[in-house]
Design an enzyme around this catalytic site. Sequence first.
Site, PDB file in Angstrom:
ATOM      1  N   GLY A   8      13.996 -31.830   6.410  1.00  0.00           N
ATOM      2  CA  GLY A   8      15.675 -32.085   6.545  1.00  0.00           C
ATOM      3  C   GLY A   8      16.156 -32.820   5.223  1.00  0.00           C
ATOM      4  NE  ARG A  11      20.984 -43.005   4.479  1.00  0.00           N
ATOM      5  CZ  ARG A  11      20.091 -43.687   4.137  1.00  0.00           C
ATOM      6  NH1 ARG A  11      18.871 -43.447   4.887  1.00  0.00           N
ATOM      7  NH2 ARG A  11      20.044 -44.732   3.483  1.00  0.00           N
ATOM      8  CB  SER A  12      19.082 -34.499   7.737  1.00  0.00           C
ATOM      9  OG  SER A  12      17.672 -34.863   7.550  1.00  0.00           O
ATOM     10  CB  SER A  15      13.160 -40.969   9.513  1.00  0.00           C
ATOM     11  OG  SER A  15      13.082 -40.624   8.176  1.00  0.00           O
ATOM     12  CB  ALA A  42       4.974 -46.773   4.390  1.00  0.00           C
ATOM     13  CB  THR A  43       4.561 -41.902   0.994  1.00  0.00           C
ATOM     14  OG1 THR A  43       5.712 -41.566   1.167  1.00  0.00           O
ATOM     15  CG2 THR A  43       3.310 -41.215   1.836  1.00  0.00           C
ATOM     16  CG  HIS A  58      13.148 -46.504   7.708  1.00  0.00           C
ATOM     17  ND1 HIS A  58      13.386 -45.442   8.521  1.00  0.00           N
ATOM     18  CD2 HIS A  58      13.513 -46.187   6.499  1.00  0.00           C
ATOM     19  CE1 HIS A  58      13.897 -44.536   7.898  1.00  0.00           C
ATOM     20  NE2 HIS A  58      14.279 -44.965   6.670  1.00  0.00           N
ATOM     21  CD  GLU A  70       2.914 -51.465   1.845  1.00  0.00           C
ATOM     22  OE1 GLU A  70       2.448 -51.557   0.750  1.00  0.00           O
ATOM     23  OE2 GLU A  70       3.300 -52.492   2.468  1.00  0.00           O
TER      24      GLU A  70
END
Length: 188
Positions: A8, A11-12, A15, A42-43, A58, A70
């Site tokens: 996406g 802001r689609s 997540s 988390a990347t 998040h 991480e």
Amino acid sequence: MTVELVLGGARSGKSRFAEQRVFSLCESGGRSQCGMTKHYLATSEPLDEEMQQRIAHHQQQRGDGWTEWEVPLDLSATLMALSSRDVVLVECLTLWLNNVIYYAQQNGGDVEREIERAIASLVESLERCEAYIILVSNEVGLGVVPLGEVSRLFVDNAGRMNQRVAAIAQQVTLVAAGLPLVLKGAAQ
């Protein structure tokens, strides 16, 4: 191996959709009773205050019950450490690719070769990992072609990466305006 790819734009709602997929997997089919562990890989790197706020937001939205990792670069190795009793959410592949490009440039090596090696390693680990994996990635190929060389390098390789992951994924979902459209696999 089960791999889902959620694509996406910014802001689609991709997540949120991916997080809900994890929750639905853990609640259905007795998975919560059989001890499935939710992992969040988390990347992103919290390099500035705005990114730190995004990460905190998040984390608050997800709530408790996640094992968080991480992994700005070591995504493949981390995936290989997980088992069939794990449900994994990777957020997000395009930030990981950005890190790969950045660090390859900083090290002065062959950037294209390093990108290809990293993507090939990712695909191989996805094929070998026993966990249920949900990957979030930005669909960046719908906009204008960027003017800068590094931006074009990123957009071109993000498209290639998404294609390679989609080819091995059992399900691919595109999220736009918060609405999921299943591109591959069964509708959820």
